[in-house]
Design an enzyme around this catalytic site. Structure first.
Site, PDB file in Angstrom:
ATOM      1  N   LYS B  77      -4.254  32.193   1.450  1.00 43.28           N
ATOM      2  CA  LYS B  77      -5.064  32.327   0.600  1.00 43.28           C
ATOM      3  C   LYS B  77      -6.559  31.927   1.355  1.00 43.28           C
ATOM      4  CE  LYS B  77      -2.180  30.657  -3.209  1.00 43.28           C
ATOM      5  NZ  LYS B  77      -1.824  29.583  -3.956  1.00 43.28           N
ATOM      6  N   GLN B 121      -2.669  23.560  -5.274  1.00 40.81           N
ATOM      7  CA  GLN B 121      -1.474  24.201  -4.814  1.00 40.81           C
ATOM      8  C   GLN B 121      -0.036  23.390  -5.470  1.00 40.81           C
ATOM      9  OE1 GLN B 121      -1.345  26.976  -2.974  1.00 40.81           O
ATOM     10  NE2 GLN B 121       0.808  26.867  -3.156  1.00 40.81           N
ATOM     11  N   ASP B 144      -6.513  29.839 -11.485  1.00 40.10           N
ATOM     12  CA  ASP B 144      -4.893  30.173 -11.572  1.00 40.10           C
ATOM     13  C   ASP B 144      -4.743  30.132 -13.033  1.00 40.10           C
ATOM     14  OD1 ASP B 144      -3.746  30.104  -9.354  1.00 40.10           O
ATOM     15  OD2 ASP B 144      -3.479  27.935  -8.983  1.00 40.10           O
TER      16      ASP B 144
END
Lengths: 317, 317
Positions: B77, B121, B144
């Site tokens: 990422k 994460q 997200d």
């Protein structure tokens, strides 16, 4: 969504009928009797709460305009509250009211400590932003469970919505009380409204069913529905689901309440469901009638949500 | 949910294989090429934004512990951000950190005006309340899309989530760019995690597919999957989906990235998907490989969400 037209089209195709001498096989799921049983339990709990805390649960309704259906539903809800000993308040606003007037009515009920549930009677007139209004209902009083955060928590694993929307919650109650196993079963929900179809599909998944949602873009709704062990019809199209749409032995919950003209009835119309009852009751193993099926249990679930909310507010168990 | 065991069971049943001389028929959907194309578009947009406003989008990552998988994903990422000209910041916390430390890291990024997207994460260590932490990510930086209000808005008709979760968004992008029609098609999503299976099923429904979710309680996953025009495998079980699970001509998206030991590989393991690629590619009409399929496009979608968020923040169109 143009589900009505598409479903109506499917209906017009007129799938073949069963011979008319096939006997009725389905057990009739008596929603009225089940609702009475539930309401009786709620009434006892309300009495217990009153004796212990001095308080009763309170439900507030906001009704905009004078739609005949809305009036009927609101009357039923108020009557049920009274029966159970739940306090109710109603704010009626004119059809042409502003969004601010609705939001003000909401605010009053938010601040009112005797109110534990607030319900905005749907549908709202077109000029009002339904999404904005429903999003303004405080989570802890959202007994309809229509707030997106509530819906998100209903959808997500490991999360708990504060309230389950009343119709889907009632449908699950009907299945459980009728001894229908849900886990691992194939379920089809016909229709995908935010207030029934969507939360119904999410709640069935929470109960570990394998769920398909049939909607306007479904080319072969009959075929997909015919695979289901449990069918929930919530399309708002009278007699949409024919006998030939059903797998023999399926359990059928009919959420539809469609008025059709009938001069012999008190108000010049009667209510019929989304399911062709006569045909379906000769194929299904169990079926809810309309009226007297899902409707009464939905109202009972509203009382239950209000009671649960009041219990939380008063920390009463 | 005990999906792993059940799926593994199904896998053990070992459905019959195709003759090994059946040729590969499936088009390989090249996720890397598609991701590069998308990232190239994002890079241009970032440049245009910088020239016009003096600002670039900023993404913050919070990583707890040193899980090898998490490290790999985070590295990918960060690398992708750099390639696209997106600023990135990372907060790394020890495996045994407290919930408050994570919430503090979140707060810092919430207040930082140069950050437009925040990503925690996953998975988090067991002692941390994942739900509470994800619920604390501010909606306007939740790139997200895992906040329940975002999920609710994804599920509900007439509502718009601020962000679509990256993997499902990427899968839809892969389908569209491969010319696969979604509307009216039967789709099966295998697995029902909050981060892939659930939002995938909701997003496919938004695109008017008829969606079934196959999970641990599904007695005959093969049979249900075999009816699908589009299969999204996200169960986290290596080689779960055999060739015999697929309808000839189905389109298969493999979200699985399961490490299996392989001493010949750099880190002693290689990644395989949830789909038995060798078999599936002889039945499907199109299929994503692992690696190089869904993964790169997921990362591209994260960049896209961050760019969209920055555009909103700077009112830049």
């Amino acid at each position: 969504m143009n589900s009505f037209t598409k479903f109506a089209d499917a209906f017009q195709r007129r799938t073949p009928e069963l011979p008319s001498d096939t006997p009725q096989t389905a057990t009739v799921i008596d929603g009225r009797a089940i609702a009475e049983e539930i309401t009786s339990g709620i009434t006892s709990e309300v009495r217990r709460m009153k004796n212990s805390t001095g308080n009763v649960p309170g439900l507030a309704l906001i009704m905009v305009g004078q739609g005949r259906d809305s009036q009927t539903y609101v009357r039923k809800k108020l009557g049920a509250c009274e029966e159970a000993g739940i306090q109710s308040k109603i704010s009626t606003l004119p059809e042409n009211c502003t969004e601010d007037q609705v939001l003000n009515a909401l605010s009053c009920f938010h601040e009112d400590p005797s109110i534990h549930g607030i319900l905005v009677q749907l549908p709202l007139p077109q000029h009002l932003d339904e999404g904005k209004i429903l999003n303004s209902v405080h989570l802890e009083k959202d007994v309809d469970g229509f707030h997106p955060i509530n819906m998100g928590n209903l959808a997500m694993w490991g999360r708990e919505p504060l309230f389950l929307p009343c119709t889907p919650k009632g449908c699950i109650e009907l299945l459980i009380r009728s001894g229908v196993e849900i886990s691992g079963k194939k379920a089809v929900v016909i229709g995908r409204s935010n207030i029934v179809g969507l939360p119904m599909s999410l709640l069935l998944q929470r109960h570990h069913a394998i769920v398909s949602v049939v909607h306007a873009f479904t080319r072969n709704p009959e075929q997909i529905t015919r695979e289901a062990d449990i069918v929930v019809a919530a399309a708002g199209v009278p007699n949409l689901v024919r006998g030939s749409w059903l797998k023999p032995g399926a359990v059928v919950l009919d959420v539809g309440t469609n008025p059709v003209k009938d001069p012999s009835c008190e108000y010049g119309h009667r209510l019929i469901g989304d399911v062709c009852y006569e045909e379906a009751s000769r194929v299904a193993s169990a079926i809810t009638p309309v009226p007297g099926g899902v409707g009464p249990v939905t109202v009972a679930m509203l009382l239950l949500n209000t009671l649960e909310s009041a219990k939380r507010a008063y920390n009463f168990t």
